[in-house]
Scaffold this active site. Sequence first.
Site, mmCIF file in Angstrom:
data_model
loop_
_atom_site.group_PDB
_atom_site.id
_atom_site.type_symbol
_atom_site.label_atom_id
_atom_site.label_comp_id
_atom_site.label_asym_id
_atom_site.label_seq_id
_atom_site.Cartn_x
_atom_site.Cartn_y
_atom_site.Cartn_z
ATOM 1 N N GLU A 127 0.764 -1.285 0.234
ATOM 2 C CA GLU A 127 0.045 -0.090 -0.051
ATOM 3 C C GLU A 127 0.823 1.173 -0.089
ATOM 4 O OE1 GLU A 127 -2.958 -0.451 3.357
ATOM 5 O OE2 GLU A 127 -3.851 -1.877 2.457
ATOM 6 N N ASN A 169 2.137 -5.092 -3.219
ATOM 7 C CA ASN A 169 0.838 -5.510 -2.836
ATOM 8 C C ASN A 169 -0.005 -4.191 -2.649
ATOM 9 O OD1 ASN A 169 -1.321 -7.714 -2.305
ATOM 10 N ND2 ASN A 169 -1.264 -6.802 -0.395
ATOM 11 N N HIS A 206 -10.306 -5.733 -2.716
ATOM 12 C CA HIS A 206 -11.622 -5.540 -1.542
ATOM 13 C C HIS A 206 -12.665 -4.465 -2.432
ATOM 14 C CE1 HIS A 206 -9.268 -7.059 1.677
ATOM 15 N NE2 HIS A 206 -8.083 -6.343 1.289
ATOM 16 N N GLU A 235 -6.281 -10.757 -1.593
ATOM 17 C CA GLU A 235 -7.243 -10.158 -0.231
ATOM 18 C C GLU A 235 -8.690 -10.023 -0.892
ATOM 19 O OE1 GLU A 235 -5.730 -7.047 2.076
ATOM 20 O OE2 GLU A 235 -3.593 -7.859 1.632
ATOM 21 N N ASP A 237 -12.394 -10.083 -1.224
ATOM 22 C CA ASP A 237 -13.662 -9.836 -0.698
ATOM 23 C C ASP A 237 -14.513 -8.758 -1.316
ATOM 24 O OD1 ASP A 237 -12.727 -7.566 0.528
ATOM 25 O OD2 ASP A 237 -12.695 -8.118 2.522
HETATM 26 C C1 XIL Z 1 -6.810 -6.050 7.994
HETATM 27 C C2 XIL Z 1 -6.905 -7.259 8.890
HETATM 28 O O1 XIL Z 1 -8.033 -8.078 8.161
HETATM 29 C C3 XIL Z 1 -7.700 -6.792 10.352
HETATM 30 O O2 XIL Z 1 -7.839 -7.947 11.195
HETATM 31 C C4 XIL Z 1 -6.674 -5.705 10.782
HETATM 32 O O3 XIL Z 1 -7.339 -5.272 12.020
HETATM 33 C C5 XIL Z 1 -6.386 -4.821 9.709
HETATM 34 O O4 XIL Z 1 -5.640 -5.087 8.964
HETATM 35 N N1 XIL Z 1 -4.957 -4.518 3.613
HETATM 36 C C6 XIL Z 1 -4.047 -5.502 3.809
HETATM 37 C C7 XIL Z 1 -4.549 -6.249 5.205
HETATM 38 O O5 XIL Z 1 -3.089 -5.547 3.439
HETATM 39 O O6 XIL Z 1 -3.520 -6.655 5.927
HETATM 40 C C8 XIL Z 1 -5.689 -5.602 6.084
HETATM 41 O O7 XIL Z 1 -6.074 -6.698 6.987
HETATM 42 C C9 XIL Z 1 -6.796 -5.350 5.313
HETATM 43 C C10 XIL Z 1 -6.198 -4.086 3.999
#
Ligand code: XIL
Length: 299
Positions: A127, A169, A206, A235, A237
């Site tokens: 990020e 990422n 996401h 990741e 969702d």
């Molecule tokens: C999130 C986790 O799911 C949570 O449990 C935590 O509180 C915060 O981080 N991007 C990422 C992940 O790269 O590491 C994050 O995970 C979600 C967004």
Amino acid sequence: ESTLGRAAAQSGRYFGTAIASGRLNDSTYTTIAGRQFNSVTAENEMKIDATEPQQGQFNFTAGDRVYNWAVQNGKQVRGHTLAWHSQQPGWMQNLSGGALRQAMTNHINGVMGHYKGKITQWDVVNEAFADGTSGARRDSNLQRSGNDWIEVAFRTARAADPAAKLCYNDYNVENWTWAKTQAMYAMVRDFKQRGVPIDCVGFQAHFNSGSPYNSNFRTTLQSFAALGVDVAVTELDIQGASATTYADVTSDCLAVPRCLGITVWGVRDTDSWRPEHSPLLFNGDGSKKAAYTSVLNAL
Ligand code: XIL
């Protein structure tokens, strides 16, 4: 029995999930995760605050719990994440400049050294780009330590574990038309041209009402792959868990030979970091959602 992991393996890919160490004593959770997925990412346990809570004092208790569960259950492990503006321990938040740079490389060496030879892909940097239309780097203590912090992280990572694929990422980089996507693309192209070691790009994916799935995601995956890096959905969702959108994302990965696999960010909706979105493949009671069948059919 067909499972997501086995179906993905038919094309040489994996289908993974994020695992939280605190849920490993929940048998409904471990039964589903153990059967359905063949790759694991620690949801929080390999992050900076977890692995180096005090400067120079590494703690792999929770990370190893996730790692050991994964390997004992036949899964590969993605490492997440070594250099990030978020979830930094307090001591690191207070560092800047050369001291922070030194702490970053020491952290990469410490964590990658502990897991040397055991991790298929590492999210080396997470990020680093700003949201919106600027295409700029995200402001952070790491960015203020010098614009070259990302390539320093990757060069350090390559030396620490030459066997691991090294990934950049990020999120909101799935839509090919977005400035953030183009900025990330320019960085990866520059790294490849200059020989900075980078092997893969992770698309968090996401998806929600503010950053919805767009069918040009396939163009994005293809364009990055054409630069000579692997790509992965890291990741996934989807707010509301549309079965159609889940199938589309799956098909996009399968359409790109260099797409290594897909990871969903949790098992059941109740395990999600955004439970109010009901964004995952299993209901809170462990039953399969329509999106589950849709993904399985698309694999
Ligand atoms: C999130 C986790 O799911 C949570 O449990 C935590 O509180 C915060 O981080 N991007 C990422 C992940 O790269 O590491 C994050 O995970 C979600 C967004």
